[in-house]
Design an enzyme around this catalytic site. Structure first.
Site, PDB file in Angstrom:
ATOM      1  N   HIS A   1       0.846  -1.189   0.000  1.00 36.50           N
ATOM      2  CA  HIS A   1       0.000   0.000   0.000  1.00 36.50           C
ATOM      3  C   HIS A   1       0.891   1.252   0.000  1.00 36.50           C
ATOM      4  CE1 HIS A   1      -3.529  -2.424   1.248  1.00 36.50           C
ATOM      5  NE2 HIS A   1      -4.256  -1.359   0.981  1.00 36.50           N
TER       6      HIS A   1
ATOM      7  N   ASN B   1      10.771  -6.492   8.842  1.00 34.16           N
ATOM      8  CA  ASN B   1      11.722  -6.378   9.933  1.00 34.16           C
ATOM      9  C   ASN B   1      11.499  -5.032  10.601  1.00 34.16           C
ATOM     10  OD1 ASN B   1      13.130  -4.379   8.407  1.00 34.16           O
ATOM     11  ND2 ASN B   1      14.255  -5.964   7.339  1.00 34.16           N
TER      12      ASN B   1
END
Length: 275
Positions: A97, A133
């Protein structure tokens, strides 16, 4: 009610009480302007990806809605101008997105549902390596950090996000995979008794170490390969070839850092400079 696939009012340039137009290409390349509920995508049809997006966020009326939406092509433009499902099939690419699903989800619950569903249009996606991460989590939370920084009952921010569409991005399935993304958050800031002034912070995400299109691999360690930087907004304008107008002078980075063109790698929200 406006369908998520047929548009909406789009980005509001007066949302902050200070005129702030949607950034446009500095090189006058042709774009397709696609308004959705509370956000707009400017799509580069040659690259089949957004060259900029702009969304208005009303912090106090944001809703935390369940994730609901199916990715779809925008019927207002040809499918050949969009990076659609074939780009993301059978590989490690995420449909990243650009305007976050949550960002336009404010107002009434129904308004929020329509607006968040609209973010699942392919013009609002760009290919990102799928591994998560700390650095990517930080990138996804930058809007929330800005909202918490101001901590005001009437807080509003406008956010601009897009891939850097570089000429040397690696080719893959009829598109070029962007190696960097940029984001700018803008808000109204003023000391007591002073008129409102525009403030803004700029960021760059680098996924270059995670992209190897020749092997259909997009999520290879090292863990630190997603790198997020706070960067001078003037540098972002040059890097992305986007006219950022008043945002350049509204940069909250210290002038010395701007003059030195200093990029600071971010490891936690506390590293972000907002004032």
């Amino acid at each position: 009610m406006t369908s998520p696939t047929t548009g909406g009012a789009g980005y509001d340039a007066g949302f902050l009480g200070i005129p702030l137009p949607l950034p446009r290409p500095a090189d006058r390349r042709p774009v397709r302007e696609l308004p959705y509920p509370r956000f707009t995508v400017l799509l580069d049809p040659a690259r089949r990806l957004a060259m900029t997006t702009g969304v208005n966020i009303d912090g106090p009326t944001l809703h935390d809605l369940e994730r609901r939406g199916d990715w779809r092509l925008d019927p207002r433009i040809p499918a050949s101008e969009q990076a659609g499902p074939d780009v993301y099939a059978r590989n490690d690419l995420d449909r990243g997105h650009l305007v976050r699903r949550r960002d336009p989800g404010w107002g009434t619950v129904e308004q929020a549902r329509v607006a968040t569903a609209a973010t699942f249009a392919y013009p609002n996606a760009a290919p990102q390596a799928s591994v998560f991460n700390q650095s990517k989590d930080l990138w996804l939370g930058l809007e929330d950090h800005v909202l918490h920084y101001a901590d005001a009952a009437d807080l509003r921010i406008s956010v601009f996000t897009a891939p850097v569409l570089a000429d040397d991005d690696p080719p893959y399935r009829g598109i070029r995979i962007p190696l960097r993304f940029w984001k700018i958050a803008a808000w109204s800031s003023a000391d007591e008794g002073d008129p409102p002034a525009l403030a803004a912070a700029g960021f760059v995400l680098d996924q270059a170490q995670l992209v190897d299109p020749s092997a259909d691999v997009f999520a290879v360690p090292p863990l630190g390969a997603f790198r997020t930087f706070q960067a001078p907004i003037g540098d972002i304008a040059q890097l992305a070839r986007v006219d950022l107008g008043a945002l350049v002078d509204a940069d909250v980075l210290p002038r010395a850092a701007v003059r030195a063109r200093a990029w600071t790698q971010l490891h936690a929200p506390e590293d972000v400079v907002l004032g």
